[in-house]
Design a protein around this motif. Structure first.
Motif, mmCIF file in Angstrom:
data_model
loop_
_atom_site.group_PDB
_atom_site.id
_atom_site.type_symbol
_atom_site.label_atom_id
_atom_site.label_comp_id
_atom_site.label_asym_id
_atom_site.label_seq_id
_atom_site.Cartn_x
_atom_site.Cartn_y
_atom_site.Cartn_z
ATOM 1 N N CYS A 1 5.738 8.438 5.088
ATOM 2 C CA CYS A 1 5.079 8.519 3.791
ATOM 3 C C CYS A 1 5.559 9.781 3.083
ATOM 4 N N LEU B 1 5.123 11.970 -0.872
ATOM 5 C CA LEU B 1 4.459 12.089 -2.156
ATOM 6 C C LEU B 1 5.544 12.315 -3.208
ATOM 7 N N ASP C 1 3.180 12.515 -7.500
ATOM 8 C CA ASP C 1 1.759 12.188 -7.273
ATOM 9 C C ASP C 1 1.517 10.750 -6.839
ATOM 10 N N ARG C 2 2.538 10.049 -6.375
ATOM 11 C CA ARG C 2 2.401 8.669 -5.905
ATOM 12 C C ARG C 2 2.763 8.629 -4.421
ATOM 13 N N HIS C 3 1.924 7.980 -3.612
ATOM 14 C CA HIS C 3 2.211 7.828 -2.187
ATOM 15 C C HIS C 3 3.238 6.710 -2.028
ATOM 16 N N VAL C 4 4.377 7.046 -1.436
ATOM 17 C CA VAL C 4 5.478 6.101 -1.265
ATOM 18 C C VAL C 4 5.798 5.979 0.222
ATOM 19 N N ASP D 1 5.223 1.240 -2.551
ATOM 20 C CA ASP D 1 3.982 2.010 -2.583
ATOM 21 C C ASP D 1 3.378 2.036 -1.184
ATOM 22 N N ASN D 2 2.759 3.138 -0.826
ATOM 23 C CA ASN D 2 2.174 3.274 0.509
ATOM 24 C C ASN D 2 0.712 2.831 0.571
ATOM 25 N N SER E 1 -3.902 4.746 2.286
ATOM 26 C CA SER E 1 -2.478 5.054 2.250
ATOM 27 C C SER E 1 -1.887 4.872 3.653
ATOM 28 N N ARG F 1 4.457 -1.939 -5.774
ATOM 29 C CA ARG F 1 5.745 -1.676 -6.435
ATOM 30 C C ARG F 1 6.807 -1.304 -5.409
ATOM 31 N N HIS G 1 10.496 0.652 -4.947
ATOM 32 C CA HIS G 1 11.153 1.785 -5.598
ATOM 33 C C HIS G 1 12.603 1.888 -5.146
ATOM 34 N N LEU H 1 11.160 6.444 -8.458
ATOM 35 C CA LEU H 1 10.053 5.534 -8.734
ATOM 36 C C LEU H 1 10.499 4.452 -9.704
#
Length: 118
Positions: A30, A32, A35-38, A52-53, A61, A102, A104, A117
């Motif tokens: 995982c 960041l 500001d998005r957990h991926v 997305d995580n 998450s 989503r 990425h 992203l």
């Protein structure tokens, strides 16, 4: 080693995540990103994917901790909570498309993993 460059144009903002060797084959990590957990995954065949995580059904998450596998021709991760399968190329939730996430852009360059992203 190969990478899957989704949406890989030079105009995207690529974020350095980690060294390629920090992600073991058939696992995810995982990160960041803005500001998005991926969740970033590495397959046994050294392909990389990013989605997305956050599991949309639970809000947790956790997708980076799921099991990677195949359903037919699709490379998927199974959520550790509800066992829904997410296509790593598209983010589609196979059991409930309304819970899709989503996907990425991800690429390996110079021994590093970078994410953009979608």
């Amino acid at each position: 080693m190969s990478a899957l460059p989704m949406n890989s144009t030079d105009s995207l903002a690529w974020t350095d995540i980690c060294a390629v060797d920090d992600i073991l084959p058939s696992t995810g990590v995982c990160a960041l990103v803005a500001d998005r957990h991926v969740a970033v995954f590495r397959t046994r065949g050294d392909e990389f994917f990013a989605i997305d995580n956050v599991d949309p059904k639970s809000g947790a998450s956790v997708l980076s901790r799921g099991l990677i596998g195949n359903l037919g021709e699709r490379v998927v991760v199974a959520s550790p909570l509800y066992k829904n399968h997410f296509d790593l190329r598209t983010g589609e939730c196979l059991e409930a498309p309304e819970h899709s996430v989503r996907a990425h852009g991800v690429r390996a360059e110079g021994g590093r993993i970078r994410v953009a992203l979608a």
